[in-house]
Design a protein around this motif. Structure first.
Motif, short mmCIF file in Angstrom:
data_model
loop_
_atom_site.label_atom_id
_atom_site.label_comp_id
_atom_site.label_asym_id
_atom_site.label_seq_id
_atom_site.Cartn_x
_atom_site.Cartn_y
_atom_site.Cartn_z
N SER A 43 9.11 6.84 30.49
CA SER A 43 9.74 5.56 30.15
C SER A 43 9.42 4.54 31.24
CB SER A 43 11.26 5.77 30.05
OG SER A 43 11.90 4.56 29.77
N HIS A 45 10.09 0.40 32.66
CA HIS A 45 10.86 -0.84 32.58
C HIS A 45 9.95 -1.93 32.00
CE1 HIS A 45 13.27 -4.29 33.47
NE2 HIS A 45 12.36 -4.76 34.29
N PHE A 47 10.17 -5.78 29.66
CA PHE A 47 11.04 -6.82 29.12
C PHE A 47 10.19 -7.86 28.41
CE2 PHE A 47 9.80 -8.05 33.31
CZ PHE A 47 9.61 -9.42 33.25
N ILE A 64 6.18 -6.44 32.98
CA ILE A 64 6.67 -5.39 33.87
C ILE A 64 6.99 -6.01 35.23
CG2 ILE A 64 6.08 -3.23 35.07
CD1 ILE A 64 3.96 -2.76 32.89
N GLN A 68 11.37 -2.60 42.54
CA GLN A 68 12.76 -2.35 42.19
C GLN A 68 13.68 -3.55 42.41
OE1 GLN A 68 13.57 0.35 40.53
NE2 GLN A 68 15.56 -0.55 40.22
N THR A 118 11.45 0.06 27.66
CA THR A 118 12.88 -0.26 27.60
C THR A 118 13.28 -1.03 28.86
OG1 THR A 118 15.09 0.65 27.19
CG2 THR A 118 13.66 1.89 28.69
N ASP A 119 14.42 -1.68 28.81
CA ASP A 119 14.94 -2.41 29.95
C ASP A 119 15.58 -1.42 30.93
OD1 ASP A 119 16.23 -3.99 31.81
OD2 ASP A 119 17.20 -5.29 30.34
N ARG A 120 14.93 -1.19 32.04
CA ARG A 120 15.45 -0.30 33.09
C ARG A 120 15.82 -1.10 34.33
NH1 ARG A 120 15.16 4.79 32.77
NH2 ARG A 120 15.05 5.01 35.03
N ASP A 121 16.08 -2.39 34.16
CA ASP A 121 16.33 -3.29 35.29
C ASP A 121 17.48 -2.81 36.18
OD1 ASP A 121 15.49 -5.56 36.68
OD2 ASP A 121 17.13 -6.74 35.85
N GLU A 122 18.50 -2.24 35.59
CA GLU A 122 19.66 -1.80 36.37
C GLU A 122 19.58 -0.34 36.79
OE1 GLU A 122 21.91 -4.01 37.39
OE2 GLU A 122 20.67 -5.49 36.36
N ARG A 126 12.18 2.14 38.15
CA ARG A 126 11.59 1.35 37.07
C ARG A 126 10.79 2.22 36.10
NH1 ARG A 126 11.80 -4.43 38.15
NH2 ARG A 126 13.89 -4.55 39.01
#
Length: 162
Positions: A43, A45, A47, A64, A68, A118-122, A126
């Motif tokens: 997976s 990160h 957006f 991308i 981090q 997918t959004d892994r921002d938080e 990443r």
């Protein structure tokens, strides 16, 4: 077998629970990744996902942030959609994600990887590297970090916005 040790060989490479990886096919020279044997698919990160139809099929444009703690070095990517899958996260959230094929360099070995976007921002990392990539000759030693090496110090500092 309990107590068995694994050494890096031409067909088996030891990696730790977290590693620096490269994604040369999408212009990302380094990104820190968690090695996740609990995840089937890797997976990333991503957006600003924009799917579209083009001659030759279904594609997706996305961006991308490889580091981090900063939006620096944003990378725009355009790839064919390999698949769409319903994925259940570790928190139980279910979402449909685009899957793209990306060459992944882990511990100086390049392998093809199916990667969900997918959004892994938080999230703490990443990228996650899942079993489908790891089964291509990697052994995970959870007591080790960065068995595959690290980029230079300046690159590592960029990961924390310094």
């Amino acid at each position: 077998m309990p107590g068995q040790t694994y050494e890096t060989t031409p067909d088996r490479t030891v990696v730790g629970w977290r590693e620096w990886v490269r994604l040369p096919g999408v212009g990302v020279p380094w990104i820190k990744a968690k090695i996740d044997t609990g995840a089937r698919t890797s997976s990333l990160h991503a957006f600003d996902l924009r799917p579209y139809e083009a001659e030759g099929g279904h594609r997706v444009r996305f961006s991308i942030h490889p580091w981090q703690a900063t939006p620096a070095d944003e990378t725009a990517v355009d790839l064919p959609v390999h698949d769409e899958r319903t994925v259940r996260s570790s928190s139980g959230h279910v979402e449909t994600r685009y899957v793209v094929l990306v060459p992944l360099v882990l511990a100086d070995r390049q392998v093809p990887a199916e990667v969900t976007l997918t959004d892994r921002d938080e999230m703490g990392f990443r990228m996650l590297v899942g079993r489908e990539a790891l089964v291509q000759g990697f052994v995970v030693d959870p007591s080790v970090s960065y068995a595959g090496g690290r980029p230079d110090r300046a690159t590592r500092k960029k990961n924390w916005g310094r």
